[in-house]
Write a protein that holds these residues in place. Structure first.
Motif, PDB file in Angstrom:
ATOM      1  N   SER A 186       0.869  -1.117  -0.003  1.00 29.55           N
ATOM      2  CA  SER A 186       0.008   0.153   0.005  1.00 29.55           C
ATOM      3  C   SER A 186       0.914   1.090  -0.094  1.00 29.55           C
ATOM      4  N   VAL A 187       2.119   1.226   0.384  1.00 34.56           N
ATOM      5  CA  VAL A 187       2.759   2.339   0.391  1.00 34.56           C
ATOM      6  C   VAL A 187       3.587   2.475  -0.745  1.00 34.56           C
ATOM      7  N   GLN A 188       3.338   3.468  -1.523  1.00 35.76           N
ATOM      8  CA  GLN A 188       3.750   3.775  -2.955  1.00 35.76           C
ATOM      9  C   GLN A 188       4.660   4.953  -3.304  1.00 35.76           C
ATOM     10  N   LEU A 189       5.840   5.022  -3.729  1.00 40.94           N
ATOM     11  CA  LEU A 189       6.650   6.120  -3.902  1.00 40.94           C
ATOM     12  C   LEU A 189       6.613   6.536  -5.344  1.00 40.94           C
ATOM     13  N   SER A 190       6.370   7.526  -5.797  1.00 43.01           N
ATOM     14  CA  SER A 190       6.409   7.965  -7.191  1.00 43.01           C
ATOM     15  C   SER A 190       8.137   8.481  -7.308  1.00 43.01           C
ATOM     16  N   ALA A 191       8.548   8.796  -8.368  1.00 45.27           N
ATOM     17  CA  ALA A 191       9.914   9.476  -8.682  1.00 45.27           C
ATOM     18  C   ALA A 191       9.955  10.619  -7.908  1.00 45.27           C
ATOM     19  N   LYS A 192       8.995  11.687  -7.801  1.00 45.42           N
ATOM     20  CA  LYS A 192       8.981  13.001  -7.103  1.00 45.42           C
ATOM     21  C   LYS A 192       9.225  12.569  -5.718  1.00 45.42           C
ATOM     22  N   ASP A 193       8.901  11.554  -5.183  1.00 40.27           N
ATOM     23  CA  ASP A 193       8.924  11.422  -3.679  1.00 40.27           C
ATOM     24  C   ASP A 193      10.078  11.058  -3.303  1.00 40.27           C
ATOM     25  N   LEU A 194      11.202  10.503  -4.255  1.00 45.57           N
ATOM     26  CA  LEU A 194      12.501  10.211  -3.699  1.00 45.57           C
ATOM     27  C   LEU A 194      13.292  11.284  -3.289  1.00 45.57           C
ATOM     28  N   SER A 195      12.852  12.692  -2.986  1.00 45.55           N
ATOM     29  CA  SER A 195      13.252  13.583  -2.557  1.00 45.55           C
ATOM     30  C   SER A 195      12.758  13.972  -1.018  1.00 45.55           C
ATOM     31  N   ASP A 196      11.696  13.103  -0.845  1.00 45.70           N
ATOM     32  CA  ASP A 196      11.155  13.406   0.275  1.00 45.70           C
ATOM     33  C   ASP A 196      11.520  12.503   1.570  1.00 45.70           C
ATOM     34  N   PRO A 197      12.169  12.956   2.419  1.00 40.20           N
ATOM     35  CA  PRO A 197      12.640  11.820   3.528  1.00 40.20           C
ATOM     36  C   PRO A 197      11.596  11.198   4.286  1.00 40.20           C
ATOM     37  N   ALA A 198      10.524  11.751   4.659  1.00 42.24           N
ATOM     38  CA  ALA A 198       9.328  10.981   5.268  1.00 42.24           C
ATOM     39  C   ALA A 198       8.837  10.043   4.696  1.00 42.24           C
ATOM     40  N   MET A 199       8.661  10.227   3.439  1.00 46.13           N
ATOM     41  CA  MET A 199       8.174   9.137   2.447  1.00 46.13           C
ATOM     42  C   MET A 199       8.955   7.891   2.245  1.00 46.13           C
ATOM     43  N   MET A 200      10.273   8.184   2.123  1.00 38.84           N
ATOM     44  CA  MET A 200      11.153   7.183   2.031  1.00 38.84           C
ATOM     45  C   MET A 200      11.234   6.465   3.372  1.00 38.84           C
ATOM     46  N   GLN A 201      11.185   6.901   4.445  1.00 36.67           N
ATOM     47  CA  GLN A 201      11.157   6.289   5.773  1.00 36.67           C
ATOM     48  C   GLN A 201       9.851   5.659   5.918  1.00 36.67           C
ATOM     49  N   GLN A 202       8.718   6.067   5.567  1.00 36.74           N
ATOM     50  CA  GLN A 202       7.485   5.303   5.549  1.00 36.74           C
ATOM     51  C   GLN A 202       7.644   3.986   4.655  1.00 36.74           C
ATOM     52  N   MET A 203       8.251   4.139   3.443  1.00 35.47           N
ATOM     53  CA  MET A 203       8.310   3.077   2.614  1.00 35.47           C
ATOM     54  C   MET A 203       9.215   1.867   3.186  1.00 35.47           C
ATOM     55  N   GLN A 204      10.325   2.381   3.682  1.00 34.20           N
ATOM     56  CA  GLN A 204      11.501   1.694   4.335  1.00 34.20           C
ATOM     57  C   GLN A 204      10.851   0.714   5.607  1.00 34.20           C
ATOM     58  N   ALA A 205       9.949   1.726   6.427  1.00 28.28           N
ATOM     59  CA  ALA A 205       9.359   0.853   7.527  1.00 28.28           C
ATOM     60  C   ALA A 205       8.244  -0.273   7.145  1.00 28.28           C
ATOM     61  N   ALA A 206       7.573  -0.038   6.116  1.00 26.43           N
ATOM     62  CA  ALA A 206       6.537  -0.903   5.653  1.00 26.43           C
ATOM     63  C   ALA A 206       7.348  -2.310   4.982  1.00 26.43           C
ATOM     64  N   GLN A 207       8.338  -2.061   4.390  1.00 27.54           N
ATOM     65  CA  GLN A 207       9.461  -3.115   3.803  1.00 27.54           C
ATOM     66  C   GLN A 207      10.078  -3.701   4.778  1.00 27.54           C
ATOM     67  N   GLY A 208      10.460  -3.027   5.989  1.00 24.58           N
ATOM     68  CA  GLY A 208      10.998  -3.635   6.937  1.00 24.58           C
ATOM     69  C   GLY A 208      10.079  -4.565   7.885  1.00 24.58           C
ATOM     70  N   GLY A 209       8.891  -4.145   7.990  1.00 25.11           N
ATOM     71  CA  GLY A 209       7.777  -4.958   8.602  1.00 25.11           C
ATOM     72  C   GLY A 209       7.741  -6.407   7.922  1.00 25.11           C
ATOM     73  N   LEU A 210       7.547  -6.317   6.560  1.00 28.90           N
ATOM     74  CA  LEU A 210       7.340  -7.512   5.721  1.00 28.90           C
ATOM     75  C   LEU A 210       8.611  -8.418   5.884  1.00 28.90           C
ATOM     76  N   SER A 211       9.947  -7.952   5.903  1.00 34.19           N
ATOM     77  CA  SER A 211      11.091  -8.655   6.173  1.00 34.19           C
ATOM     78  C   SER A 211      10.987  -9.543   7.445  1.00 34.19           C
ATOM     79  N   SER A 212      10.523  -8.599   8.476  1.00 32.11           N
ATOM     80  CA  SER A 212      10.491  -9.256   9.715  1.00 32.11           C
ATOM     81  C   SER A 212       9.389 -10.092   9.875  1.00 32.11           C
ATOM     82  N   ALA A 213       8.392 -10.088   9.082  1.00 35.24           N
ATOM     83  CA  ALA A 213       7.153 -10.973   9.099  1.00 35.24           C
ATOM     84  C   ALA A 213       7.733 -12.288   8.538  1.00 35.24           C
ATOM     85  N   LEU A 214       8.448 -12.126   7.294  1.00 37.27           N
ATOM     86  CA  LEU A 214       9.006 -13.383   6.535  1.00 37.27           C
ATOM     87  C   LEU A 214       9.995 -14.052   7.522  1.00 37.27           C
ATOM     88  N   SER A 215      10.708 -13.415   8.503  1.00 36.56           N
ATOM     89  CA  SER A 215      11.906 -14.006   9.250  1.00 36.56           C
ATOM     90  C   SER A 215      10.835 -14.935   9.961  1.00 36.56           C
TER      91      SER A 215
END
Length: 194
Positions: free
Chosen positions: A80-109
């Protein structure tokens, strides 16, 4: 005489503009966007494999519903967390995406820890193939992240170096891109209990 001076100035300007970095900066930004698309592609591959992994484990470990549900929920959140190319300059959006991906990695572990309890599942060829594909996908994601960070480093450096910095400041107005950073707690060594 005026004509010679005018020709000299035109020649000087054309040489100056050719070294201003206008095209180079745009090319470097496109490399950042491509590297980001490679990360998204690898994460999509992982998201596509997860339902197969969950279904396979579900057949063997039906009473591990909580863990399986956590993986499904984490996959949905990460998707559900999608980043567009313009969001690559936004630290908050990058953090949100990385947190969601980190949660997925944790669940897979956690899911893979559950799998350790089921010897029949660990020996099942379909599961082994799926697990190998997931491992390969995680490696692809890591390589894509490294390539993205290299492209960001190159781009961020280019927009700060003279004379391209002037070209960016007065003509392009390109923004610095955010790096893909490790999730919180990634420096802590995982505990293994036998």
């Amino acid at each position: 005489m005026k004509r010679i001076v005018l020709l000299f100035l035109v020649g000087l300007m054309s040489v100056g503009l050719s070294g201003c970095g206008y095209n180079t900066l745009q090319t470097k930004e496109e490399m950042v966007f491509k590297a980001w698309a490679d990360i998204e592609s690898a994460m999509q591959r992982r998201a596509d494999l997860i339902p197969n992994l969950v279904a396979t484990v579900k057949g063997y470990a039906s009473h591990e519903q909580e863990t399986l549900q956590a993986v499904v929920d984490a996959r949905a959140k990460a998707g559900s967390v999608q980043l567009s190319a313009k969001d690559l300059s936004d630290p908050a959006m990058m953090q949100q995406m990385q947190a969601a991906q980190g949660g997925l990695s944790s669940a897979l572990s956690k899911l893979l820890v559950v799998v350790e309890r089921y010897p029949d599942l660990k020996a099942n060829q379909n599961f082994l193939d799926l697990q190998n594909q997931l491992e390969g996908t995680e490696n692809r994601i890591n390589v894509a992240r490294q390539r993205y960070n290299a492209a960001v480093s190159d781009f961020n450096g280019a927009i700060r170096r003279f004379p391209a910095s002037l070209t960016n400041k007065f003509l392009l107005h390109l923004e610095r891109k955010e790096y893909f950073k490790a999730e919180e707690g990634a420096k802590a060594v995982p505990k293994v209990n036998f």
